[in-house]
Design a protein around this motif. Sequence first.
Motif, short mmCIF file in Angstrom:
data_model
loop_
_atom_site.label_atom_id
_atom_site.label_comp_id
_atom_site.label_asym_id
_atom_site.label_seq_id
_atom_site.Cartn_x
_atom_site.Cartn_y
_atom_site.Cartn_z
N GLY A 121 44.29 22.06 40.58
CA GLY A 121 44.26 20.81 39.81
C GLY A 121 45.35 20.70 38.76
N VAL A 122 46.37 21.54 38.86
CA VAL A 122 47.47 21.52 37.89
C VAL A 122 48.54 20.55 38.39
N HIS A 123 48.89 19.60 37.52
CA HIS A 123 49.93 18.63 37.87
C HIS A 123 51.30 19.22 37.55
N GLN A 124 52.19 19.17 38.54
CA GLN A 124 53.57 19.61 38.33
C GLN A 124 54.49 18.42 38.49
N GLY A 125 55.28 18.17 37.47
CA GLY A 125 56.23 17.07 37.52
C GLY A 125 57.56 17.53 38.09
N SER A 126 58.49 16.58 38.18
CA SER A 126 59.81 16.91 38.70
C SER A 126 60.60 17.78 37.75
N SER A 127 60.23 17.81 36.48
CA SER A 127 60.97 18.62 35.51
C SER A 127 60.82 20.11 35.81
N ALA A 128 59.67 20.54 36.32
CA ALA A 128 59.49 21.95 36.67
C ALA A 128 60.41 22.32 37.83
N LEU A 129 60.50 21.45 38.82
CA LEU A 129 61.40 21.69 39.95
C LEU A 129 62.85 21.70 39.49
N MET A 130 63.20 20.78 38.57
CA MET A 130 64.56 20.71 38.07
C MET A 130 64.92 21.97 37.28
N MET A 131 63.96 22.49 36.52
CA MET A 131 64.21 23.71 35.74
C MET A 131 64.41 24.91 36.68
N ALA A 132 63.60 25.00 37.71
CA ALA A 132 63.75 26.09 38.67
C ALA A 132 65.07 25.97 39.43
N LEU A 133 65.47 24.75 39.76
CA LEU A 133 66.76 24.54 40.43
C LEU A 133 67.91 24.95 39.51
N ALA A 134 67.80 24.62 38.22
CA ALA A 134 68.82 25.02 37.26
C ALA A 134 68.91 26.54 37.19
N ALA A 135 67.77 27.22 37.18
CA ALA A 135 67.77 28.69 37.15
C ALA A 135 68.42 29.25 38.41
N THR A 136 68.09 28.66 39.55
CA THR A 136 68.67 29.10 40.82
C THR A 136 70.18 28.96 40.81
N LEU A 137 70.67 27.79 40.43
CA LEU A 137 72.12 27.54 40.43
C LEU A 137 72.84 28.40 39.38
N LEU A 138 72.21 28.58 38.23
CA LEU A 138 72.83 29.39 37.18
C LEU A 138 73.00 30.83 37.63
N VAL A 139 71.96 31.42 38.19
CA VAL A 139 72.04 32.81 38.63
C VAL A 139 72.99 32.93 39.81
N ARG A 140 72.93 32.01 40.75
CA ARG A 140 73.82 32.06 41.91
C ARG A 140 75.28 32.00 41.48
N SER A 141 75.60 31.06 40.59
CA SER A 141 76.98 30.92 40.12
C SER A 141 77.42 32.14 39.32
N GLY A 142 76.52 32.67 38.52
CA GLY A 142 76.85 33.87 37.75
C GLY A 142 77.11 35.07 38.64
N VAL A 143 76.29 35.25 39.65
CA VAL A 143 76.48 36.36 40.58
C VAL A 143 77.80 36.19 41.34
N LEU A 144 78.08 34.96 41.79
CA LEU A 144 79.35 34.74 42.50
C LEU A 144 80.54 34.98 41.58
N ALA A 145 80.46 34.54 40.33
CA ALA A 145 81.55 34.78 39.38
C ALA A 145 81.74 36.27 39.13
N LEU A 146 80.64 36.98 39.00
CA LEU A 146 80.71 38.43 38.80
C LEU A 146 81.33 39.12 40.01
N ARG A 147 80.89 38.73 41.19
CA ARG A 147 81.44 39.33 42.41
C ARG A 147 82.90 38.95 42.61
N ALA A 148 83.25 37.70 42.30
CA ALA A 148 84.62 37.23 42.48
C ALA A 148 85.58 37.96 41.55
#
Length: 172
Positions: A121-148
């Motif tokens: 019964g917990v309501h999840q808005g789009s902001s939770a999905l957006m925050m998780a997407l931001a975390a995903t993109l941030l870590v992915r870009s950071g890892v690629l920058a580190l590897r590059a």
Amino acid sequence: MPGLVNVLVIVAVIALVVVRQCSARRISGDRRWWVLPGILLVMALREPGLVDRDHEMLSVVILGAELVVGLVTGAGWGWTARLWRGEDGSLWSKGTRATAYVWTGGLALRVALYGAAAALGVHQGSSALMMALAATLLVRSGVLALRAAGIPASYGDAADRAPFRQAWKDRV
């Protein structure tokens, strides 16, 4: 019917993202790789409804789990991508089969979290999905920058030849 259309659109977008990540793409040397995830994070924090007021504790736990899934997915996405230098010295990236598995696993975990939240019964808005997407993109870009940063420049790199080209243009 609109719920079915939304699901089909989400699946199509995810398929498009996975297909694009599994094709070779040039990586720019831009040092602002954190800007887009930062903007998404700020937008997510500004939206109301990040935490369900009726189920605050459960909502925070599910949001934390969503962020952990986003971080792990981003790290997996960044580490499974293949990086190489082109003949002109430019840096390229291409997702592998493992990248698709990481995306599929992250998506399955997100669906499971959403289902668990709905069952509780917990309501999840789009902001939770957006925050998780931001975390995903941030870590992915950071890892690629580190590897590059660890990939040595090829002999005769375009950056090494740039002053020569400029000098040649000045003489003509």
